[in-house]
Design a protein around this motif. Structure first.
Motif, mmCIF file in Angstrom:
data_model
loop_
_atom_site.group_PDB
_atom_site.id
_atom_site.type_symbol
_atom_site.label_atom_id
_atom_site.label_comp_id
_atom_site.label_asym_id
_atom_site.label_seq_id
_atom_site.Cartn_x
_atom_site.Cartn_y
_atom_site.Cartn_z
ATOM 1 N N ILE A 192 0.737 -0.987 -0.151
ATOM 2 C CA ILE A 192 0.093 -0.146 0.179
ATOM 3 C C ILE A 192 0.889 1.232 0.087
ATOM 4 N N ARG B 228 -3.301 2.643 -5.791
ATOM 5 C CA ARG B 228 -2.556 1.830 -5.010
ATOM 6 C C ARG B 228 -3.714 0.943 -4.128
ATOM 7 N N THR B 229 -4.562 1.627 -3.851
ATOM 8 C CA THR B 229 -5.659 0.842 -2.840
ATOM 9 C C THR B 229 -6.479 -0.280 -3.638
ATOM 10 N N VAL C 72 -4.073 -3.161 -4.201
ATOM 11 C CA VAL C 72 -3.931 -3.796 -3.053
ATOM 12 C C VAL C 72 -5.214 -4.741 -2.755
#
Length: 497
Positions: free
Chosen positions: A135, A384-385, A388
């Motif tokens: 993250i 990113r979130t 992930v």
């Protein structure tokens, strides 16, 4: 040969006892028949010396490690510092030419995070401690993260990305919670406070069906009748004591009077309420938002406590309701909170297999709220979130990013690993984010096509659940069957751009 001072004598003598060769043989480091031959020493070095290799200068530093007198050699070249950690450097060995030597020192190396991503790709999912690291990825590591999340998505979903054609029914905009970021909710003293009556709902349903909608999203503030006398009286005029009972009858109206399928998001619910609403809903949903119980944005919001919301998700699992949930990022949570929130959802899904979709939604600041001047998540926070999330849930999960909140970034979200755009309405706005219009479906199709994706319409019930008798009510069987093709997506003749 260039060697540190302490090693010169036994290297020149070929002293196997001094280098403890017997122990190394027994440990399997060297074969038992290995012989250590004496070697001539050309130069003895110690701390502070310099060694020239062609036009390059290596500085000697003493680094006592596995033995006293151990040294390393430092090369500064091309704005990089390179460290040789061996005991010796072979001079004029013929192994490398001068230019090859520098190329070797400065060539890109795969990072530890890239090694980790390769492991995750083979395993098919990320562990919690790995997600904490991922993250925070940036630079080329972030590009590798997106690459792996896309690959995982493609392994299950291929190049199909979906959406649901819906009508948004905001049954009431009153709520007992007062979230710091919300403009949807209106108190009873606000002239815009409202509960839709059946005729208002019926008019919207008629318009929606004529526009090709298949999903009826029924959304409302949470338990306003427990806070406001005004709401109680309004409900009483309609013949109800609880909003949940009114929701049930509105869903029943959808079933009786249209060919569409209800999807209710009434917030946190008790087990008996979900049991009742399951009878008249194809699927249901509620955002977890965050598992952090100390966020100031949720102060004095009893229904936003993480345990209350996780219990609702658990009840839906116990009752086998296809359920949509997700997290809202940028409301004061930490990066670790995001990871932990997703793992809380994952644990429930592992137990009940009922989460049909995860939404990653970005906070958008709005005027006349306590968070009007708060910083919004960056686009990199979002990708990113999303990535992930894909790695946490693996290949099979459906992952969505709302298409209207960051319309200029659709393709980047696809590269991050989503496979769904959620509900898009041709007849009603996003009442939660009214300043953000829905994308045109034809334009969205073009955006997807540019990256090689095919945009397809789905029902509110995801393909994984449409024929599962445990998860669906018999009342929807025929209309589901009439709408879908062999891939369990809406038939092309029913889809409308």
């Amino acid at each position: 040969m260039i060697v540190p001072k302490i090693a010169a004598n036994y290297i020149e003598r070929g002293d196997e006892e001094a280098i403890i060769l017997e122990i190394a043989k027994k440990a399997g480091i060297y074969p038992m028949d290995y012989k250590f031959n004496a070697c001539p020493v050309n130069q003895i070095v110690e701390e502070g010396d310099e060694v020239r290799v062609g036009k390059y200068v290596l500085k000697v530093i003493e680094t006592p490690g596995h033995c006293i007198g151990h040294v390393c050699y430092v090369l500064e070249a091309n704005n990089k510092v390179n460290l040789f950690a061996g005991d010796v450097i072979f001079y004029e060995s013929g192994n490398r030419k001068e230019d090859e030597f520098l190329d070797y020192l400065t060539e890109p190396r795969q990072s530890e995070l890239q090694d980790l991503l390769n492991i995750i790709l083979k395993r098919g999912h990320a562990k919690r401690n790995e997600a904490y690291q991922l993250i925070k990825a940036n630079g080329t590591d972030l590009l590798e993260l997106l690459k792996v999340s896309s690959l995982l998505r493609d392994q299950s979903k291929g190049k199909t990305v979906t959406y649901s054609r819906k009508v948004f029914i905001p049954l009431t905009n009153m709520c007992r919670n007062t979230c710091s970021y919300c403009t949807f909710v209106k108190g009873p003293d606000n002239p815009d406070a409202h509960i839709m009556n059946p005729d208002e709902v019926r008019a919207k349903l008629k318009q929606a069906e004529a526009s090709g909608c298949k999903e009826v999203l029924i959304s409302l503030g949470e338990r306003p009748e427990l806070r406001y006398e005004f709401t109680k009286k309004w409900l009483n005029k309609l013949g109800y004591k609880r909003m949940v009972d009114y929701v049930y009858d509105i869903c029943e109206m959808v079933i009786k009077e249209t060919s569409m399928i209800p999807h209710t998001n009434a917030g946190a619910l008790k087990v008996e309420e979900i049991k009742k609403l399951k009878m008249v809903n194809g699927s249901m949903g509620m955002m977890l938002e965050s598992n952090n119980p100390n966020l100031s944005v949720h102060r004095d919001c009893p229904d936003k406590h993480p345990m209350v919301r996780l219990n609702t998700i658990r009840y839906a699992g116990e009752l086998k309701v296809p359920f949509t949930t997700g997290i809202l990022i940028g409301i004061g949570e930490s990066l670790e909170d995001r990871v932990d929130s997703l793992f809380d959802i994952l644990e429930l899904h592992k137990k009940y297999n009922h989460i049909q979709e995860i939404i990653i939604q970005n906070f958008r600041a709005k005027k006349d709220t306590k968070m009007a001047n708060s910083e919004e998540p960056t686009i990199w926070d979002m990708v990113r979130t999303i990535a992930v999330c894909r790695l946490i849930f693996g290949r099979q999960m459906n992952i969505q990013a709302p298409p209207n909140l960051t319309p200029e970034m659709h393709q980047l979200f696809l590269l991050a690993g989503i496979n769904d755009w959620g509900g898009i309405s041709p007849v009603t706005p996003d009442y939660i984010n009214p300043e953000k219009p829905w994308p045109n479906i034809t334009a969205l199709n073009s955006v997807c096509s540019e990256l090689g994706f095919t945009l397809r319409e789905r029902l509110t019930v995801y393909p994984e659940y449409v024929y599962d008798a445990d998860f669906n009510q018999e009342v929807f069987t025929k209309r589901i069957y009439d709408f879908i093709d062999e891939r369990k997506l809406v038939k092309e003749e029913w889809a409308t751009c």
